[in-house]
Scaffold this motif. Sequence first.
Motif, short mmCIF file in Angstrom:
data_model
loop_
_atom_site.label_atom_id
_atom_site.label_comp_id
_atom_site.label_asym_id
_atom_site.label_seq_id
_atom_site.Cartn_x
_atom_site.Cartn_y
_atom_site.Cartn_z
N VAL A 209 -7.92 26.98 15.80
CA VAL A 209 -8.01 25.94 14.76
C VAL A 209 -7.37 26.50 13.51
N ASP A 210 -6.51 25.72 12.89
CA ASP A 210 -5.89 26.16 11.65
C ASP A 210 -6.90 26.02 10.52
N THR A 211 -7.61 27.10 10.24
CA THR A 211 -8.70 27.05 9.25
C THR A 211 -8.21 26.96 7.81
N GLN A 212 -6.89 27.01 7.61
CA GLN A 212 -6.37 26.73 6.27
C GLN A 212 -6.49 25.25 5.93
N TYR A 213 -6.43 24.41 6.99
CA TYR A 213 -6.53 22.97 6.80
C TYR A 213 -7.90 22.44 7.18
N PHE A 214 -8.42 22.90 8.31
CA PHE A 214 -9.73 22.43 8.77
C PHE A 214 -10.82 23.34 8.22
N ARG A 215 -11.39 22.91 7.11
CA ARG A 215 -12.47 23.63 6.46
C ARG A 215 -13.33 22.63 5.69
N PRO A 216 -14.55 23.00 5.36
CA PRO A 216 -15.47 22.03 4.72
C PRO A 216 -15.18 21.82 3.24
N TYR A 217 -14.34 20.83 2.93
CA TYR A 217 -14.07 20.49 1.53
C TYR A 217 -15.30 19.87 0.88
N ILE A 218 -16.05 19.10 1.68
CA ILE A 218 -17.26 18.45 1.18
C ILE A 218 -18.46 19.07 1.89
N PRO A 219 -19.41 19.68 1.16
CA PRO A 219 -20.57 20.29 1.80
C PRO A 219 -21.36 19.27 2.63
N ILE A 220 -21.94 19.72 3.74
CA ILE A 220 -22.63 18.82 4.65
C ILE A 220 -23.78 18.09 3.97
N ASP A 221 -24.46 18.75 3.03
CA ASP A 221 -25.61 18.12 2.38
C ASP A 221 -25.21 17.10 1.31
N ARG A 222 -23.90 16.96 1.05
CA ARG A 222 -23.42 15.98 0.08
C ARG A 222 -22.67 14.82 0.73
N ARG A 223 -22.59 14.82 2.04
CA ARG A 223 -21.84 13.77 2.73
C ARG A 223 -22.72 12.54 2.94
N GLU A 224 -22.07 11.38 2.95
CA GLU A 224 -22.76 10.14 3.27
C GLU A 224 -23.10 10.12 4.76
N GLU A 225 -23.94 9.16 5.17
CA GLU A 225 -24.31 9.05 6.58
C GLU A 225 -23.18 8.37 7.35
N VAL A 226 -22.19 9.15 7.70
CA VAL A 226 -21.05 8.64 8.47
C VAL A 226 -21.07 9.27 9.86
N ILE A 227 -21.09 8.42 10.87
CA ILE A 227 -21.01 8.86 12.27
C ILE A 227 -19.55 8.71 12.68
N GLY A 228 -18.95 9.75 13.22
CA GLY A 228 -17.52 9.68 13.50
C GLY A 228 -17.11 10.22 14.85
N TYR A 229 -15.96 9.74 15.29
CA TYR A 229 -15.32 10.23 16.51
C TYR A 229 -13.82 10.22 16.30
N ILE A 230 -13.15 11.30 16.73
CA ILE A 230 -11.68 11.37 16.70
C ILE A 230 -11.23 11.88 18.06
N GLY A 231 -10.35 11.15 18.72
CA GLY A 231 -9.87 11.57 20.03
C GLY A 231 -9.34 10.39 20.81
N SER A 232 -9.06 10.61 22.08
CA SER A 232 -8.52 9.55 22.92
C SER A 232 -9.60 8.52 23.24
N LEU A 233 -9.18 7.28 23.36
CA LEU A 233 -10.11 6.19 23.66
C LEU A 233 -9.96 5.81 25.12
N GLU A 234 -10.58 6.60 25.97
CA GLU A 234 -10.57 6.38 27.41
C GLU A 234 -12.01 6.26 27.89
N TYR A 235 -12.18 5.73 29.09
CA TYR A 235 -13.53 5.48 29.61
C TYR A 235 -14.37 6.74 29.64
N HIS A 236 -13.77 7.87 30.06
CA HIS A 236 -14.58 9.09 30.22
C HIS A 236 -15.08 9.65 28.89
N ARG A 237 -14.54 9.16 27.77
CA ARG A 237 -14.99 9.62 26.45
C ARG A 237 -16.18 8.79 25.92
#
Length: 405
Positions: A209-237
């Motif tokens: 993982v390129d940790t220069q880009y993927f890092r916690p810009y927003i602390p977990i305790d300050r995030r809104e209640e957002v449920i998320g998914y990123i990836g392919s949209l196939e049946y097995h997912r």
Amino acid sequence: MIMREKPKSREVLVIFSDSITRNRVAHIFKIARILLGLGRKPTILISRATVDAINDLIKDLPQNIKLLFLDSRRALASDAKGFLLKEWMLHLVQLFRLRNIVKKSDSVIVMGTLNLPAVIIARLHSKKVYTFAGGFAYLTQKAQSVGYKGRNVFKFIIAWITYLVEALVILLANYVIVESRSIRNHIPLYHALQRILRSKVIDYGALFVDTQYFRPYIPIDRREEVIGYIGSLEYHRAVIELLLAFKIIARLRTKTKGLIIGSGSSFDEINKIIEKDEALRNRITLLKYVPHKYVPHYINQIKVFVFLTRSEGLPNTILEALASGCIVLSTGVGGIPDIIKNGETGFLLQGELEPKNVAMHIISILDTSKEKLVEIHKKGFTRISHYFTINSALYRWKNILEILT
């Protein structure tokens, strides 16, 4: 007489067998960066790719990397296709071109476990060849053969044909690279032929993982209640199950929102489900594609990253979510339990993969104290920063390439 040590081979041919979409371009950049970092001369051979993916590769791939397309007409297809027998038969027709390309390389990396012709040709030319098994297609095909309407017999037969093809690839390759130890258990014929296969399986081949880009810009305790998914949209997912779970959550929690980013055969169905339901339409954002460089921005908006999958290797999106400070909820399949320890670095779904159970797990996570979530985030982030950085990947792949050269 002074004996000179034979120089180690440097020319490495990397064959991507599956269709390359914009979402998969990152895999090419990662393996290229590793090989360049180890002083190798990579040639990237792509069987087919979408127009957008080709443009990204031509624009951003380093100029000292050779980029070849096995079939330029296929490469210009407007959309990607999943594995079918006719797609595999395409490789048989193109063996002559493949043979000429393989001749010029010292060793061959076949990314994926379905390109039997590439493995055969490389072995016939006495090349050292290994297959990179990020996951196994037979498991995905098997998962997709069972839907809401029962078992699809045709897909079930395809799954077993796929199993046989992957088994032959595993047997013929010099080495099989998997991303983590648990994935060994899913290698075709591994338990039956363990004495033969054990010595050729390398289970530390995860990328990074390129940790220069993927890092916690927003602390977990300050995030809104957002449920998320990123990836392919196939049946097995199981993204549809996630949507149905969100409908339950929406009735109980007025501030919870959803974010889904991805494309695939289920996109239209998912979009229809959202559009028909007012709660989903007002509170879920569905995006078909986001350039990879913008993914860190979106993933930092997510508090609970839900990755429900019926078949998997070691998904990069989970690693990126952990690096970005998300709390991950996933199914315990493939190599996922090697990185997600339930209640320590994330959460694993217990029980059936059905909406009510998924909703219960997500609500339980949202109700967890801030202190506990911060602790889980720190342990997950530490795991990534110790094992999945570019420097860690270079160290692992240096050992892999020394085996082969």
